[in-house]
Structure formats: C-alpha cells, structure tokens
Motif scaffolding. Structure first.
Motif, PDB file in Angstrom:
ATOM      1  N   ASN A  14      15.118   5.993 -12.534  1.00 43.25           N
ATOM      2  CA  ASN A  14      14.051   5.508 -11.667  1.00 43.25           C
ATOM      3  C   ASN A  14      14.572   4.368 -10.796  1.00 43.25           C
ATOM      4  O   ASN A  14      15.159   3.411 -11.299  1.00 43.25           O
ATOM      5  CB  ASN A  14      12.880   5.023 -12.527  1.00 43.25           C
ATOM      6  CG  ASN A  14      11.718   4.512 -11.709  1.00 43.25           C
ATOM      7  OD1 ASN A  14      11.109   3.505 -12.039  1.00 43.25           O
ATOM      8  ND2 ASN A  14      11.368   5.190 -10.629  1.00 43.25           N
ATOM      9  N   CYS A  16      13.279   1.881  -7.382  1.00 44.02           N
ATOM     10  CA  CYS A  16      12.141   1.447  -6.584  1.00 44.02           C
ATOM     11  C   CYS A  16      12.629   0.472  -5.512  1.00 44.02           C
ATOM     12  O   CYS A  16      13.696  -0.123  -5.628  1.00 44.02           O
ATOM     13  CB  CYS A  16      11.090   0.748  -7.448  1.00 44.02           C
ATOM     14  SG  CYS A  16      10.468   1.749  -8.812  1.00 44.02           S
ATOM     15  N   THR A  18      11.451  -1.227  -1.216  1.00 47.64           N
ATOM     16  CA  THR A  18      10.536  -1.281  -0.083  1.00 47.64           C
ATOM     17  C   THR A  18      11.238  -0.759   1.168  1.00 47.64           C
ATOM     18  O   THR A  18      12.446  -0.953   1.351  1.00 47.64           O
ATOM     19  CB  THR A  18      10.034  -2.710   0.179  1.00 47.64           C
ATOM     20  OG1 THR A  18      11.158  -3.574   0.408  1.00 47.64           O
ATOM     21  CG2 THR A  18       9.231  -3.226  -1.011  1.00 47.64           C
ATOM     22  N   SER A  23       6.177   0.637  -0.154  1.00 45.98           N
ATOM     23  CA  SER A  23       7.066   0.733  -1.314  1.00 45.98           C
ATOM     24  C   SER A  23       7.495   2.186  -1.532  1.00 45.98           C
ATOM     25  O   SER A  23       6.858   3.116  -1.041  1.00 45.98           O
ATOM     26  CB  SER A  23       6.354   0.234  -2.569  1.00 45.98           C
ATOM     27  OG  SER A  23       5.204   1.018  -2.841  1.00 45.98           O
ATOM     28  N   TYR A  24       8.588   2.337  -2.249  1.00 44.53           N
ATOM     29  CA  TYR A  24       8.997   3.679  -2.649  1.00 44.53           C
ATOM     30  C   TYR A  24       9.319   3.708  -4.130  1.00 44.53           C
ATOM     31  O   TYR A  24       9.699   2.699  -4.730  1.00 44.53           O
ATOM     32  CB  TYR A  24      10.168   4.204  -1.811  1.00 44.53           C
ATOM     33  CG  TYR A  24      11.473   3.461  -1.926  1.00 44.53           C
ATOM     34  CD1 TYR A  24      12.358   3.701  -2.980  1.00 44.53           C
ATOM     35  CD2 TYR A  24      11.865   2.551  -0.949  1.00 44.53           C
ATOM     36  CE1 TYR A  24      13.580   3.048  -3.068  1.00 44.53           C
ATOM     37  CE2 TYR A  24      13.080   1.892  -1.020  1.00 44.53           C
ATOM     38  CZ  TYR A  24      13.936   2.140  -2.078  1.00 44.53           C
ATOM     39  OH  TYR A  24      15.137   1.489  -2.164  1.00 44.53           O
ATOM     40  N   ASN A  25       9.149   4.888  -4.721  1.00 46.30           N
ATOM     41  CA  ASN A  25       9.375   5.087  -6.144  1.00 46.30           C
ATOM     42  C   ASN A  25      10.016   6.459  -6.311  1.00 46.30           C
ATOM     43  O   ASN A  25       9.411   7.471  -5.949  1.00 46.30           O
ATOM     44  CB  ASN A  25       8.050   5.007  -6.902  1.00 46.30           C
ATOM     45  CG  ASN A  25       8.232   5.167  -8.400  1.00 46.30           C
ATOM     46  OD1 ASN A  25       9.265   4.807  -8.960  1.00 46.30           O
ATOM     47  ND2 ASN A  25       7.234   5.729  -9.061  1.00 46.30           N
ATOM     48  N   GLN A  37      20.628   4.025  -5.709  1.00 48.50           N
ATOM     49  CA  GLN A  37      19.814   2.995  -5.062  1.00 48.50           C
ATOM     50  C   GLN A  37      20.374   2.585  -3.704  1.00 48.50           C
ATOM     51  O   GLN A  37      19.653   2.580  -2.696  1.00 48.50           O
ATOM     52  CB  GLN A  37      19.722   1.755  -5.951  1.00 48.50           C
ATOM     53  CG  GLN A  37      18.930   0.598  -5.349  1.00 48.50           C
ATOM     54  CD  GLN A  37      17.455   0.686  -5.662  1.00 48.50           C
ATOM     55  OE1 GLN A  37      17.077   0.788  -6.818  1.00 48.50           O
ATOM     56  NE2 GLN A  37      16.606   0.620  -4.645  1.00 48.50           N
ATOM     57  N   GLU A 176       8.661   9.496  -3.852  1.00 51.54           N
ATOM     58  CA  GLU A 176       7.384   9.025  -3.299  1.00 51.54           C
ATOM     59  C   GLU A 176       7.622   7.811  -2.418  1.00 51.54           C
ATOM     60  O   GLU A 176       8.248   6.834  -2.841  1.00 51.54           O
ATOM     61  CB  GLU A 176       6.416   8.674  -4.423  1.00 51.54           C
ATOM     62  CG  GLU A 176       5.069   8.149  -3.959  1.00 51.54           C
ATOM     63  CD  GLU A 176       5.018   6.627  -3.903  1.00 51.54           C
ATOM     64  OE1 GLU A 176       4.359   6.094  -2.984  1.00 51.54           O
ATOM     65  OE2 GLU A 176       5.647   5.974  -4.760  1.00 51.54           O
ATOM     66  N   ILE A 177       7.156   7.888  -1.173  1.00 50.56           N
ATOM     67  CA  ILE A 177       7.286   6.772  -0.235  1.00 50.56           C
ATOM     68  C   ILE A 177       5.921   6.528   0.395  1.00 50.56           C
ATOM     69  O   ILE A 177       5.404   7.374   1.127  1.00 50.56           O
ATOM     70  CB  ILE A 177       8.345   7.048   0.846  1.00 50.56           C
ATOM     71  CG1 ILE A 177       9.710   7.308   0.197  1.00 50.56           C
ATOM     72  CG2 ILE A 177       8.428   5.869   1.820  1.00 50.56           C
ATOM     73  CD1 ILE A 177      10.826   7.594   1.158  1.00 50.56           C
TER      74      ILE A 177
END
Length: 321
Positions: A14, A16, A18, A23-25, A37, A176-177
C-alpha cells in the motif's frame, strides 16, 4: 510503503500520497515486493506539469494563455478523448465550459447570478467543436477559449497508474486517485474489490463515512460525481456546481449522485459528469446506446433517497443501505 498479508499468504503493498490537489491510495500485489512509490509520484508529477490548471507553468496553462507550444502525449490523449466524449454526450461533457463555472462562482472569484446576456456571451466561445488538435498544436477559433480537464483528470491519472502497474507485471491492484478508481484481479480476501458509494447528504462531508451502496467490481474502472458537497445558497436558491453547458445554468433536477463503471477511468469520469448534467431521465438513452458503460443513480425523491441502476450495474451491487 506498507506491506499487508492477504488471506492466501501473499503480500500486497500500500502506498499513499497527494497529487492534483487530492489524495491517492494504491494497493498492489507484487511477488518481488517492489516499492513503486517514487515511480508513481514521478508519473503523477509529469501529469500535473501537462494538465494542471493550478500550475501556471503547466502545458494547459500556457495553452490557455494562447502561447504557441507543442502538446505532449498526456495532453494529446486527454484532449482527444474529451472531444470524443463531448460528441458522444451531445455536449453535456465539455472541457471548455470553465468560463461558466467561474461566472457562477465555482472557479474562484465573487459569487453572483449572471444575467442571460452574460451567459449567451460566454456560450459564444464555449464548445469543444471550436478547438482542435493539429500537428501537435491546439488551434482555437476564439482566443478566449480555455480548457480545464479537472472533470476527467483524476480518472485519467488512475489509468496512468494502472498502465504502469500492469507493465510491471501486477495482476491484482486497486488504484484510487481522488475517488476515481481502476481495479484489477482480486483483493486481499481473494474476491472482487469492494467499493463504497457515499450517501449524498449535505452533512456527509467525509468520503466513506456514511455509505448508501456497496459495489463489488474487478477488471473495470469506476468514478462518482455528485451535487451534494459543492454548492452555495443565493437569494434562497441552491446553486450546485454542475452546470449544463447547453443552458449555461446550474442543473435543477433531483439527481444527487451518479457512479459509472467502464473499461477505463477517463471514460467513467467523463460520463459520470455528463450523466449528472443530464439527470436520470436524460441519461437513460446513453445507457442503452453505450453497452460498455453501466451506471448507478441516487436521486432525492421528496426527501427520500432512491437508487436506480442500469441492468448491467445490478451485477456489481453487493448491498444497498
């Protein structure tokens, strides 16, 4: 990067951050345990330098100032798809409608109700049919034309991340963004990915806090647009941020939220916007015309929320609350 063990013993990772003012996940399964990342952050930074209207040095900002410049691959793909969906939705999705949003106070500046003459003046230079891409340059019939791809930017950036993950061999992921999502393969429990759709109340300000519907989806993209968080009251009238380019006025129907499932997130994002412009009745024909798109609508019917969906969307509904 955070490692999470799935039910079958495999590890998902995972990350995460910005981007694009949101935000994005991202959750992905990778047998090598690689940390993506920095790669994804770099991808999204390049996207913003092309398409962010908030960056005054970006490509789209320079084009909006009528500076002569060549477009890049990001811009060309988004512009081309925006023109296609403008045509498919009879102008309900229009990336050149930014002047209308500003006139109604949704793009910064004072909030007031423009008169009919002002709206007609703005409409005279709004429309994706008035701008084209030729030899990698944007050509406008009126220099006042400006573009804003915010209505599809988050969806497209989810597609960019999905392409990267697939190129790296990831077969299970969720990208997801800003609420727009690309889904592939299986989740941590070995099933389809579960996605919650917010109940469209004025008080429901935190995404995920109060859910109306839960979907189970995989190998698709998903986007939601709503009218219930961005609005203001002027002279006793509720002015929502969804504006119909054909009239120049905020929409007045009872559709509060629409979720679209499609093959890619740029398409889901754009059609969610178009459906919200046209309303439930006005969108029905598109559902029949474009079978690769499914939609879920949440309407306010005398204070009660009613859920409607296309035939194909029923296959994704796990729960209605």
């Amino acid at each position: 990067m955070r490692a999470i063990m799935a039910d079958n013993g495999d590890f998902y990772y995972n990350i995460c951050g910005t981007a694009e003012g949101t935000s994005y996940n991202i959750l992905y399964q990778d047998a090598e345990g690689r940390d993506f990342q920095s790669d994804i952050a770099s991808l999204l930074a390049g996207f913003e330098k092309s398409l962010s209207v908030y960056d005054k040095t970006s490509l789209i900002s320079r084009i909006n100032r009528n500076e002569t410049t060549k477009v890049d691959a990001y811009f060309a793909e988004v512009f081309t798809r925006a023109k296609e969906i403008y045509s498919l939705t009879d102008g309900a999705f229009d990336a050149s409608a930014e002047p209308l949003f500003k006139a109604w106070g949704f793009g910064g500046g004072a909030r007031y109700i423009p008169d009919e003459e002002q709206i007609k003046e703005l409409q005279s230079y709004i429309g994706m049919d008035k701008i084209r891409l030729e030899n990698n340059q944007i050509l406008k019939i009126d220099p006042r034309i400006v573009l804003n791809f915010n209505a599809i930017a988050k969806g497209y950036s989810a597609d960019i991340v999905a392409r990267f993950l697939e190129a790296e061999g990831c077969v299970n992921y969720m990208a997801e963004i800003g609420g727009e999502i690309r889904l592939k393969g299986k989740n941590l429990r070995g099933g389809d990915w579960r996605v919650g759709i917010d109940r469209p109340t004025d008080e429901n300000l935190i995404p995920g806090q109060d859910l109306q519907v839960i979907l189970e989806v995989s190998d698709k993209a998903l986007a939601t647009s709503g009218n219930y968080r961005q609005y203001y009251i002027e002279n006793g009238q509720k002015m929502v941020h969804t504006i119909d380019p054909s009239t120049g006025y905020p929409v007045r129907h009872n559709l509060l939220s629409v979720t679209v499932v499609a093959d890619d997130a740029i398409t889901a994002d754009a059609f969610a916007t178009a459906f919200l412009v046209r309303g439930l009745d006005g969108s029905a024909g598109w559902i029949e015309k474009y079978p690769s798109i499914d939609a879920l609508f949440i309407c306010d019917e005398e204070g009660e929320y009613k859920v409607y969906s296309s035939a194909g969307m029923k296959n994704y509904i796990a729960e209605i609350r």
